[in-house]
Design a protein around this motif. Structure first.
Motif, mmCIF file in Angstrom:
data_model
loop_
_atom_site.group_PDB
_atom_site.id
_atom_site.type_symbol
_atom_site.label_atom_id
_atom_site.label_comp_id
_atom_site.label_asym_id
_atom_site.label_seq_id
_atom_site.Cartn_x
_atom_site.Cartn_y
_atom_site.Cartn_z
ATOM 1 N N ASN A 130 -21.807 25.650 14.233
ATOM 2 C CA ASN A 130 -20.782 26.682 14.077
ATOM 3 C C ASN A 130 -19.459 26.246 14.701
ATOM 4 N N GLN A 131 -19.521 25.581 15.851
ATOM 5 C CA GLN A 131 -18.304 25.063 16.475
ATOM 6 C C GLN A 131 -17.622 24.038 15.572
ATOM 7 N N MET A 132 -18.418 23.187 14.962
ATOM 8 C CA MET A 132 -17.853 22.170 14.083
ATOM 9 C C MET A 132 -17.240 22.804 12.834
ATOM 10 N N LEU A 133 -17.905 23.823 12.300
ATOM 11 C CA LEU A 133 -17.341 24.528 11.149
ATOM 12 C C LEU A 133 -16.042 25.240 11.525
ATOM 13 N N ASP A 134 -15.990 25.807 12.721
ATOM 14 C CA ASP A 134 -14.755 26.455 13.181
ATOM 15 C C ASP A 134 -13.617 25.434 13.269
ATOM 16 N N GLY A 135 -13.929 24.256 13.794
ATOM 17 C CA GLY A 135 -12.916 23.218 13.893
ATOM 18 C C GLY A 135 -12.446 22.763 12.524
ATOM 19 N N ASN A 136 -13.375 22.629 11.592
ATOM 20 C CA ASN A 136 -12.993 22.238 10.233
ATOM 21 C C ASN A 136 -12.148 23.329 9.573
ATOM 22 N N ARG A 137 -12.460 24.573 9.862
ATOM 23 C CA ARG A 137 -11.668 25.676 9.310
ATOM 24 C C ARG A 137 -10.228 25.596 9.806
ATOM 25 N N ARG A 138 -10.071 25.295 11.084
ATOM 26 C CA ARG A 138 -8.707 25.147 11.623
ATOM 27 C C ARG A 138 -7.981 23.990 10.939
ATOM 28 N N ILE A 174 -30.481 18.958 11.896
ATOM 29 C CA ILE A 174 -29.821 17.969 11.044
ATOM 30 C C ILE A 174 -29.102 18.703 9.918
ATOM 31 N N VAL A 175 -27.843 18.364 9.729
ATOM 32 C CA VAL A 175 -27.064 18.940 8.631
ATOM 33 C C VAL A 175 -26.559 17.800 7.759
ATOM 34 N N GLY A 176 -26.825 17.883 6.464
ATOM 35 C CA GLY A 176 -26.212 16.977 5.499
ATOM 36 C C GLY A 176 -25.065 17.719 4.834
ATOM 37 N N ALA A 177 -23.860 17.194 4.920
ATOM 38 C CA ALA A 177 -22.684 17.902 4.415
ATOM 39 C C ALA A 177 -21.787 16.962 3.632
ATOM 40 N N ASN A 178 -20.966 17.551 2.799
ATOM 41 C CA ASN A 178 -20.027 16.775 1.988
ATOM 42 C C ASN A 178 -18.599 17.209 2.304
ATOM 43 N N TYR A 179 -17.708 16.221 2.378
ATOM 44 C CA TYR A 179 -16.301 16.474 2.686
ATOM 45 C C TYR A 179 -15.469 16.367 1.422
ATOM 46 N N ARG A 180 -14.671 17.405 1.163
ATOM 47 C CA ARG A 180 -13.769 17.428 0.021
ATOM 48 C C ARG A 180 -12.436 16.806 0.431
ATOM 49 N N LEU A 181 -12.103 15.682 -0.163
ATOM 50 C CA LEU A 181 -10.916 14.937 0.259
ATOM 51 C C LEU A 181 -9.633 15.739 0.079
ATOM 52 N N ALA A 182 -9.480 16.407 -1.045
ATOM 53 C CA ALA A 182 -8.237 17.120 -1.322
ATOM 54 C C ALA A 182 -8.102 18.386 -0.487
ATOM 55 N N GLU A 183 -9.190 19.131 -0.350
ATOM 56 C CA GLU A 183 -9.134 20.403 0.378
ATOM 57 C C GLU A 183 -9.315 20.242 1.879
ATOM 58 N N GLY A 184 -9.991 19.152 2.283
ATOM 59 C CA GLY A 184 -10.272 18.965 3.700
ATOM 60 C C GLY A 184 -11.462 19.765 4.187
ATOM 61 N N LYS A 185 -12.190 20.349 3.274
ATOM 62 C CA LYS A 185 -13.285 21.254 3.654
ATOM 63 C C LYS A 185 -14.624 20.538 3.688
ATOM 64 N N VAL A 186 -15.423 20.865 4.679
ATOM 65 C CA VAL A 186 -16.785 20.356 4.811
ATOM 66 C C VAL A 186 -17.752 21.404 4.277
ATOM 67 N N GLU A 187 -18.613 20.991 3.344
ATOM 68 C CA GLU A 187 -19.557 21.908 2.712
ATOM 69 C C GLU A 187 -20.988 21.463 3.004
ATOM 70 N N PRO A 188 -21.766 22.279 3.714
ATOM 71 C CA PRO A 188 -23.156 21.903 4.008
ATOM 72 C C PRO A 188 -23.999 21.875 2.746
ATOM 73 N N ARG A 189 -24.849 20.861 2.646
ATOM 74 C CA ARG A 189 -25.762 20.718 1.511
ATOM 75 C C ARG A 189 -27.220 20.847 1.939
ATOM 76 N N VAL A 190 -27.531 20.288 3.102
ATOM 77 C CA VAL A 190 -28.891 20.330 3.651
ATOM 78 C C VAL A 190 -28.787 20.783 5.098
ATOM 79 N N VAL A 191 -29.510 21.827 5.465
ATOM 80 C CA VAL A 191 -29.473 22.333 6.842
ATOM 81 C C VAL A 191 -30.905 22.485 7.340
#
Length: 210
Positions: free
Chosen positions: A8-16, A188-205
């Protein structure tokens, strides 16, 4: 901290980061001095070496926050597994994040390796991207009824399969890591990063559910 809290902390940082409002924590001389004698990172991050995938920036973190391991295409191997086991067993991180991204050159190279008209890859590059080939094969089989070929296969779908297979490979090849997940002290979280948007999207949690 429990795995879900760290994620959650990492997602908050990515949101910022996405909102262009980073706080740039832990990036001053005081933090540098604080860490001189020891480290206690919040998470281990295994990601692609792509220059656009700078972990501390996209998660708005700083010195000592992430134990980062990277290679082209986030492909597992002995040095990668040893580094992740070190993070779990010695540094006691509660979370491993496996981070892929769209438009990955290693994924594209694995797809292009099916083209017999292309020149062979240099040997070290081939050995690096070879573990991505099963994801290409799986995607080709899945789309065989629709006539999908190496020329039309979705690189995004291949990347997603490779991410899922990478998480499975980590668990399969490391008893230490799989036991830590089973005991609930590691997620373990498997996530994908969107280059244009800068957003991290979890795929496997696994073990870090919110």
């Amino acid at each position: 901290m429990i795995p879900a809290d760290v994620w959650n902390q990492m997602l908050d940082g990515n949101r910022r980061f996405v909102e262009n409002a980073p706080e740039h924590p832990h990036q001053d001389a005081g933090r540098r001095n604080e860490l001189a004698a020891s480290q206690a990172p919040r998470a281990a991050l295994f990601g692609c070496s792509d220059s656009r995938l700078a972990a501390e920036i996209i998660f708005d973190m700083g010195l000592g926050d992430l134990f980062v391991v990277r290679n082209a295409g986030q492909v597992t191997g002995e040095s990668i597994m040893g580094s992740l086991e070190y993070a779990v067993e010695v540094l006691r991180v509660p979370l491993i994040v496996v981070l892929s991204h769209d438009a990955c050159g290693a994924v594209r190279a694995a797809i292009d390796s099916f083209d017999i008209d292309k020149d062979p890859l240099p040997p070290y590059i081939w050995r690096l991207i070879a573990p991505i080939v099963p994801a290409v094969q799986s995607e080709l089989r899945a789309g065989s009824d629709e006539g999908v070929t190496h020329e039309t296969v979705s690189a995004e779908n291949v990347g997603r399969r490779h991410l899922e297979q990478t998480v499975a490979s980590i668990l399969r090849h490391s008893e230490l890591i799989s036991e830590a997940v089973a005991e609930g002290r590691l997620g373990i979280v498997g996530a994908n990063y969107r280059l244009a948007e800068g957003k991290v999207e979890p795929r496997v949690v696994l073990g870090a559910e919110q």
